[in-house]
Scaffold this active site. Structure first.
Site, short mmCIF file in Angstrom:
data_model
loop_
_atom_site.label_atom_id
_atom_site.label_comp_id
_atom_site.label_asym_id
_atom_site.label_seq_id
_atom_site.Cartn_x
_atom_site.Cartn_y
_atom_site.Cartn_z
N ARG A 60 -27.55 -4.03 21.90
CA ARG A 60 -28.74 -3.81 22.71
C ARG A 60 -28.48 -2.64 23.65
O ARG A 60 -27.36 -2.47 24.16
CB ARG A 60 -29.10 -5.06 23.51
N ASP A 119 -27.80 3.29 18.27
CA ASP A 119 -28.95 2.82 17.52
C ASP A 119 -29.93 2.05 18.39
O ASP A 119 -31.04 1.75 17.96
CB ASP A 119 -28.47 1.91 16.37
N GLU A 136 -37.19 1.76 24.40
CA GLU A 136 -37.47 2.13 23.02
C GLU A 136 -38.97 2.19 22.78
O GLU A 136 -39.68 1.29 23.21
CB GLU A 136 -36.80 1.13 22.06
N SER A 178 -30.31 -0.15 12.33
CA SER A 178 -29.02 -0.39 11.69
C SER A 178 -29.04 -1.57 10.73
O SER A 178 -28.28 -1.59 9.76
CB SER A 178 -27.92 -0.60 12.74
N VAL A 216 -24.73 -0.87 18.44
CA VAL A 216 -25.75 -1.43 17.56
C VAL A 216 -26.20 -2.79 18.08
O VAL A 216 -26.83 -3.56 17.34
CB VAL A 216 -25.23 -1.55 16.11
N HIS A 225 -33.17 2.30 16.19
CA HIS A 225 -33.01 0.85 16.11
C HIS A 225 -33.26 0.37 14.67
O HIS A 225 -34.16 -0.43 14.40
CB HIS A 225 -33.97 0.14 17.07
#
Length: 333
Positions: free
Chosen positions: A242, A266, A271, A292, A240, A290
Site C-alpha cells: 500500500r 505500484d 491514486e 501488480s 506492491v 496499482h
C-alpha cells in the site's frame, strides 16, 4: 469477534447486496450467484437504502468506503466479503466491534504479485529501464549488469503474497529474509524473519527492500526518512503493498540525494498518482498503476472466491479467508 452468528438465523436464499460502481463490470458468474441468493445491486449512494434485511454484503467495488456511512442501516448483516487482499479501506471501529465476519481475497494475488516483484528486481539488476531510455535516444552503450543470484531481498510482510514472493526469489538464487510481527529463525519460506518494529536495524542488509505488508496503524509510514537513510546507497525499494507504507516525501528526497539507487512503485498514497507528483519524473523511480496482481482473468478469480464462500455460508461451514479485524488482515502462517 470474528465468529458467524448461529446458523439457524441464516435463510436458505440470503439477501446479498453487491456493492459495485458504474465503472466496474458485474461478476461474470452473476447467474450462478443468483441461484444461491437474492442479489440486490447497490452503488455507494444507494447502499444505505439496500442494506436493511441483508445478511451478506459483497464489496465488488473493493476500494469503496461506503459501508462506513451506511452502517446504521445494516440491521441484519452477518458477513462482509471484500474482493481485495487489503481491507484497510473497509474497516472502521463499528465494524471491528461488531459480530459481522469479514473475509477477503487472500490467495488470489499471491503468485501474480510475486512474479511482478521478481520482474521489478530483474529489470533493476539487468538495467532494462536504462536500456529502454537509451533505445529511445538511439544510443548504443555497452554496460555491465548485476547478477541477481546471490543478491539479498528483505520481504516485509509474511502473509501469502510475501511467502509466494520469497519462494520465487529463492528459486532464482536470491538470499531472502522476511520481516513480520513475530521474529523467528526457522520459517519454512523465509528462514529468518526479523521484526518489522526493528526494520531500521535490518534495512542495510538488503539489496532489494520489498514491501508487501498490509496497511495498519503499525505499518503506516514504516519506511520513513530514517529507514531510507539506513539502506545501502545501491539499494532498490519495491512497494506492491500500500502506498502509505512509505513516506513519499522522504522517498523523493532520498532518491534525489542518492541515499538509495532506485524505487519500483505500484501503489501510492493518492491514486491515481497526481500528474504533478515528483515521483513521475525522478530518475530511477519506476511507476506502475496499482496493477501488480491484475493478471488477465483476475476479476473472474475474485468472483469465483465469493461464489465458493457463499456456498459455504449456506451450508453452515466455516468461511475461507476470515480477517482478524483487530489485526487488519487474514491470518496465515
Amino acid at each position: 469477534m470474528n465468529e458467524l452468528k448461529d446458523s439457524p438465523a441464516r435463510r436458505e436464499r440470503p439477501k446479498v447486496v453487491v456493492l459495485t460502481s458504474g465503472a466496474t463490470a458485474p461478476p461474470y458468474n452473476t447467474a450462478a450467484l443468483e441461484r444461491q441468493a437474492d442479489l440486490v445491486w447497490a452503488h455507494a449512494d444507494t447502499l444505505a437504502e439496500t442494506l436493511p434485511g441483508a445478511e451478506i454484503l459483497f464489496v465488488w467495488d473493493f476500494f469503496s468506503t461506503a459501508l462506513r456511512d451506511a452502517w446504521d442501516h445494516a440491521d441484519s448483516l452477518q458477513w462482509v466479503h471484500v474482493a481485495a487482499a487489503g481491507v484497510d479501506t473497509l474497516l472502521f471501529d463499528a465494524l471491528r466491534e461488531s459480530d459481522v465476519v469479514v473475509t477477503n481475497a487472500r490467495g488470489a494475488f499471491d503468485q501474480p504479485i510475486a512474479e511482478f516483484v521478481l520482474a521489478s528486481i530483474l529489470a533493476h539488476d539487468k538495467l532494462l529501464h536504462e536500456s529502454k531510455d537509451l533505445q529511445r535516444q538511439g544510443v548504443w552503450r555497452h554496460r555491465e549488469v548485476r547478477r541477481t543470484a546471490g543478491r539479498r531481498a528483505l520481504v516485509v510482510g509474511t502473509g501469502g503474497i510475501g511467502r509466494a514472493t520469497a519462494r520465487l526469489l529463492r528459486a532464482v538464487g536470491m538470499d531472502v529474509r522476511g520481516a513480520g510481527r513475530t521474529p523467528r529463525d526457522d520459517d519454512p519460506d523465509f528462514g529468518d524473519v526479523v521484526s518489522t518494529d526493528r526494520l531500521i536495524e535490518h534495512a542495510a542488509w538488503a539489496d532489494h527492500l520489498v514491501l508487501i505488508a498490509p496497511l495498519t496503524e503499525q505499518t503506516r509510514g514504516m519506511v520513513d526518512a530514517e529507514v531510507l537513510a539506513a539502506m545501502q546507497p545501491t539499494a532498490h525499494l519495491v512497494n506492491v503493498g500500500r502506498g502509505p507504507l512509505v513516506d513519499e516525501l522522504a522517498l523523493v528526497q532520498a532518491v534525489r540525494a542518492r541515499e538509495i539507487a532506485a524505487a519500483s512503485l505500484d501503489v501510492f498514497t493518492e491514486e491515481p498518482l497526481p500528474a504533478s507528483h515528483p515521483l513521475w519524473n525522478l530518475p530511477n523511480v519506476h511507476v506502475s498503476a496499482h496493477m501488480s496482481g491484475d493478471v488477465v482473468g483476475w476479476r473472474d478469480t475474485l468472483a469465483d472466491q465469493f461464489e465458493g464462500n457463499l456456498a459455504r455460508w449456506r451450508a453452515g461451514s466455516e468461511l475461507a479467508n476470515a480477517v482478524d479485524k483487530d489485526l487488519g488482515y487474514a491470518r496465515g502462517r
